[in-house]
Design an enzyme around this catalytic site. Sequence first.
Site, PDB file in Angstrom:
ATOM      1  N   CYS A  72       0.816  -1.225   0.000  1.00 11.71           N
ATOM      2  CA  CYS A  72       0.000   0.000   0.000  1.00 11.71           C
ATOM      3  C   CYS A  72       0.855   1.283   0.000  1.00 11.71           C
ATOM      4  O   CYS A  72       1.628   1.518   0.920  1.00 11.71           O
ATOM      5  CB  CYS A  72      -0.919   0.005   1.217  1.00 11.71           C
ATOM      6  SG  CYS A  72      -1.926   1.504   1.270  1.00 11.71           S
ATOM      7  N   VAL A 115      -6.376   0.541   4.979  1.00 13.34           N
ATOM      8  CA  VAL A 115      -5.133   0.908   5.658  1.00 13.34           C
ATOM      9  C   VAL A 115      -4.624   2.178   4.997  1.00 13.34           C
ATOM     10  O   VAL A 115      -4.950   2.430   3.833  1.00 13.34           O
ATOM     11  CB  VAL A 115      -4.073  -0.209   5.558  1.00 13.34           C
ATOM     12  CG1 VAL A 115      -4.495  -1.430   6.333  1.00 13.34           C
ATOM     13  CG2 VAL A 115      -3.755  -0.588   4.109  1.00 13.34           C
ATOM     14  N   SER A 124      -4.392   8.560   5.358  1.00 14.72           N
ATOM     15  CA  SER A 124      -2.945   8.801   5.423  1.00 14.72           C
ATOM     16  C   SER A 124      -2.588  10.282   5.556  1.00 14.72           C
ATOM     17  O   SER A 124      -1.633  10.630   6.254  1.00 14.72           O
ATOM     18  CB  SER A 124      -2.250   8.194   4.201  1.00 14.72           C
ATOM     19  OG  SER A 124      -2.730   8.774   3.002  1.00 14.72           O
TER      20      SER A 124
HETATM   21  N1  LIG Z   1      -7.597   7.736   1.218  1.00 18.85           N
HETATM   22  C1  LIG Z   1      -7.007   6.626   1.900  1.00 18.85           C
HETATM   23  C2  LIG Z   1      -6.752   5.522   0.878  1.00 18.85           C
HETATM   24  C3  LIG Z   1      -6.247   4.235   1.553  1.00 18.85           C
HETATM   25  C4  LIG Z   1      -6.409   3.017   0.647  1.00 18.85           C
HETATM   26  O1  LIG Z   1      -7.010   3.081  -0.427  1.00 18.85           O
HETATM   27  N2  LIG Z   1      -5.861   1.865   1.117  1.00 18.85           N
HETATM   28  C5  LIG Z   1      -6.045   0.630   0.377  1.00 18.85           C
HETATM   29  C6  LIG Z   1      -4.743  -0.154   0.277  1.00 18.85           C
HETATM   30  S1  LIG Z   1      -3.528   0.696  -0.623  1.00 18.85           S
HETATM   31  C7  LIG Z   1      -7.017  -0.271   1.136  1.00 18.85           C
HETATM   32  O2  LIG Z   1      -6.898  -0.416   2.329  1.00 18.85           O
HETATM   33  N3  LIG Z   1      -7.963  -0.878   0.431  1.00 18.85           N
HETATM   34  C8  LIG Z   1      -8.875  -1.800   1.006  1.00 18.85           C
HETATM   35  C9  LIG Z   1     -10.284  -1.563   0.560  1.00 18.85           C
HETATM   36  O3  LIG Z   1     -10.521  -0.648  -0.244  1.00 18.85           O
HETATM   37  O4  LIG Z   1     -11.150  -2.321   1.023  1.00 18.85           O
HETATM   38  C10 LIG Z   1      -5.732   7.065   2.607  1.00 18.85           C
HETATM   39  O5  LIG Z   1      -5.083   8.016   2.127  1.00 18.85           O
HETATM   40  O6  LIG Z   1      -5.392   6.504   3.674  1.00 18.85           O
END
Ligand SMILES: N[C@@H](CCC(=O)N[C@@H](CS)C(=O)NCC(=O)O)C(=O)O
Length: 219
Positions: free
Chosen positions: A12, A52, A65
């Site tokens: 990620c 995450v 994040s």
């Molecule tokens: N806007 C979020 C995006 C986080 C994100 O998209 N994480 C992905 C992994 S890279 C995730 O956990 N995806 C799981 C899902 O969508 O169920 C941030 O900046 O923290």
Amino acid sequence: MSKPKLISFKLCPYVQRSVILLKEKGVDYDIEYIDVYDPPEWFLALSPTGKVPILQVEDTVLFESAVISEYLDEVYAPALHPADPIKKAQNRAWMEFTSPMYMDTFNIMMAKDKESSDAAIKALIKNLEGLDKAMVNTPWFNGEALSLMDISAAPLFTRLAFYKKHCHLNVLENFPKLKTWSDELLARQSIKESKVDGFDDMLLMRMGKIGTYIHTANS
Ligand SMILES: N[C@@H](CCC(=O)N[C@@H](CS)C(=O)NCC(=O)O)C(=O)O
């Protein structure tokens, strides 16, 4: 202050931002990896979005994040945002700008045919043009001092370097300023260490399973 705990997924880019920042600031932290494609119940109970990174700070769970970056920057020295409010606001705007660019790189990985792959690459290049115009300083986004904005963008360049190395996709070839910035970022210790062991192999395996067009077309 108790040790913060980061919940991560090894591939990620958003978590990678938090890791770089924790390393830059020399924070002692714990990290636990989950598989976002098969998340454990305890994680789903903690993460409001199911995504995450989350950062556990005593009884509080932080998510998103960009928010985690702002929190870590306020609590642990040295402050990496510019002090001047207008510069800080401008940096925050460009941090926002970089966030959807991670979806561009993800869409390239998910594209299984030439048409959708070309469309994803085009979207990425359009955003790179925007970032290139904003990159008026050297070596870092604000000049001499590394900032949160540099850290927010760094995982993007990790992925672009991966695509160049393994898929012959060199999207930075027409962006010399971004290439110089990328070289600076990727040579930095915290950024090198933020890439988990086996990153390239894991991503290649994932692309193999997906049937990523630029992977199959170049292997
Ligand atoms: N806007 C979020 C995006 C986080 C994100 O998209 N994480 C992905 C992994 S890279 C995730 O956990 N995806 C799981 C899902 O969508 O169920 C941030 O900046 O923290």
